[in-house]
Design a protein around this motif. Structure first.
Motif, mmCIF file in Angstrom:
data_model
loop_
_atom_site.group_PDB
_atom_site.id
_atom_site.type_symbol
_atom_site.label_atom_id
_atom_site.label_comp_id
_atom_site.label_asym_id
_atom_site.label_seq_id
_atom_site.Cartn_x
_atom_site.Cartn_y
_atom_site.Cartn_z
ATOM 1 N N UNK A 126 0.835 -1.207 0.000
ATOM 2 C CA UNK A 126 0.000 0.000 0.000
ATOM 3 C C UNK A 126 0.868 1.255 0.000
ATOM 4 N N UNK A 127 0.217 2.382 -0.231
ATOM 5 C CA UNK A 127 0.913 3.669 -0.188
ATOM 6 C C UNK A 127 1.464 3.915 1.213
ATOM 7 N N UNK A 128 2.232 4.971 1.348
ATOM 8 C CA UNK A 128 2.921 5.300 2.604
ATOM 9 C C UNK A 128 1.968 5.334 3.802
ATOM 10 N N UNK A 129 0.799 5.946 3.649
ATOM 11 C CA UNK A 129 -0.150 6.018 4.765
ATOM 12 C C UNK A 129 -0.579 4.619 5.201
ATOM 13 N N UNK A 130 -0.750 3.717 4.255
ATOM 14 C CA UNK A 130 -1.104 2.342 4.583
ATOM 15 C C UNK A 130 0.017 1.615 5.303
ATOM 16 N N UNK A 131 1.234 1.911 4.930
ATOM 17 C CA UNK A 131 2.384 1.302 5.599
ATOM 18 C C UNK A 131 2.515 1.810 7.035
ATOM 19 N N UNK A 132 2.331 3.111 7.212
ATOM 20 C CA UNK A 132 2.381 3.681 8.563
ATOM 21 C C UNK A 132 1.243 3.110 9.411
ATOM 22 N N UNK A 133 0.049 3.022 8.836
ATOM 23 C CA UNK A 133 -1.098 2.469 9.558
ATOM 24 C C UNK A 133 -0.834 1.020 9.960
ATOM 25 N N UNK A 134 -0.239 0.256 9.076
ATOM 26 C CA UNK A 134 0.109 -1.130 9.386
ATOM 27 C C UNK A 134 1.089 -1.182 10.556
ATOM 28 N N UNK A 135 2.088 -0.318 10.535
ATOM 29 C CA UNK A 135 3.051 -0.268 11.632
ATOM 30 C C UNK A 135 2.407 0.114 12.956
ATOM 31 N N UNK A 136 1.494 1.080 12.923
ATOM 32 C CA UNK A 136 0.789 1.472 14.151
ATOM 33 C C UNK A 136 -0.006 0.305 14.723
ATOM 34 N N UNK A 137 -0.736 -0.369 13.866
ATOM 35 C CA UNK A 137 -1.566 -1.488 14.305
ATOM 36 C C UNK A 137 -0.707 -2.601 14.902
ATOM 37 N N UNK A 138 0.355 -2.961 14.214
ATOM 38 C CA UNK A 138 1.222 -4.053 14.683
ATOM 39 C C UNK A 138 1.974 -3.651 15.957
#
Length: 155
Positions: free
Chosen positions: A87-99
């Motif tokens: 995913x785009x950068x925002x999706x990557x950051x969101x994934x990191x936050x969730x994990x």
């Protein structure tokens, strides 16, 4: 994927540092409550053995291990999705936050047998009985962004 891992690392580190500071250094575990900016912000100790808002908190002792396994499986699943979909950068950051948030709460369950919740926010004459922590905020924001984000892949 480096942004996912770095975001997860910082979300985890900030969560664990705030928990250590509040629970141990400020001794909230014994004090119970510290009024920071009442009624807007109060530190109120709550050991959550269940899931959000204490749901399923009265379960068997095995529920601790089930919740740990579920959090780890979801984390692995979201990481796999991010790796596969890019995913785009925002999706990557969101994934990191969730994990990062999920791992923070898993560590609590391993160390304490429950998640250390301590942030209580009330406003406008409404007394909120629930507490949460930095990991909960990271999980919420990460999941919300992943749900609301358009499904476009990054470059």
């Amino acid at each position: 994927m480096r942004i996912v891992y770095w975001t997860a690392f910082w979300a985890f580190l900030i969560d664990q540092a705030t928990k250590y500071l509040v629970v141990h250094a400020m001794n909230l575990a014994e004090r119970g409550t510290i009024e920071v900016y009442p009624p807007l912000l109060t530190l109120r100790m709550a050991w959550n053995t269940g899931i959000n808002f204490g749901l399923f908190a009265e379960g068997a002792a095995s529920s601790r291990w089930i919740l740990i396994a579920v959090a780890l499986l979801i984390s692995v699943g979201v990481l796999y999705w991010a790796y596969r979909e890019r995913p785009r950068r925002a999706g990557l950051v969101a994934t990191g936050l969730l994990v990062g948030g999920a791992i923070g709460n898993v560590i609590d369950r391993l160390l304490y047998g429950a998640v250390a919740d301590f942030l209580n926010v009330s406003c406008c004459g409404i007394d909120n009985p629930f507490a949460f922590n930095v990991a909960d905020m990271a999980i919420f924001v990460g999941a919300a962004v992943l749900v609301l984000l358009p499904g476009e892949k990054g470059t």
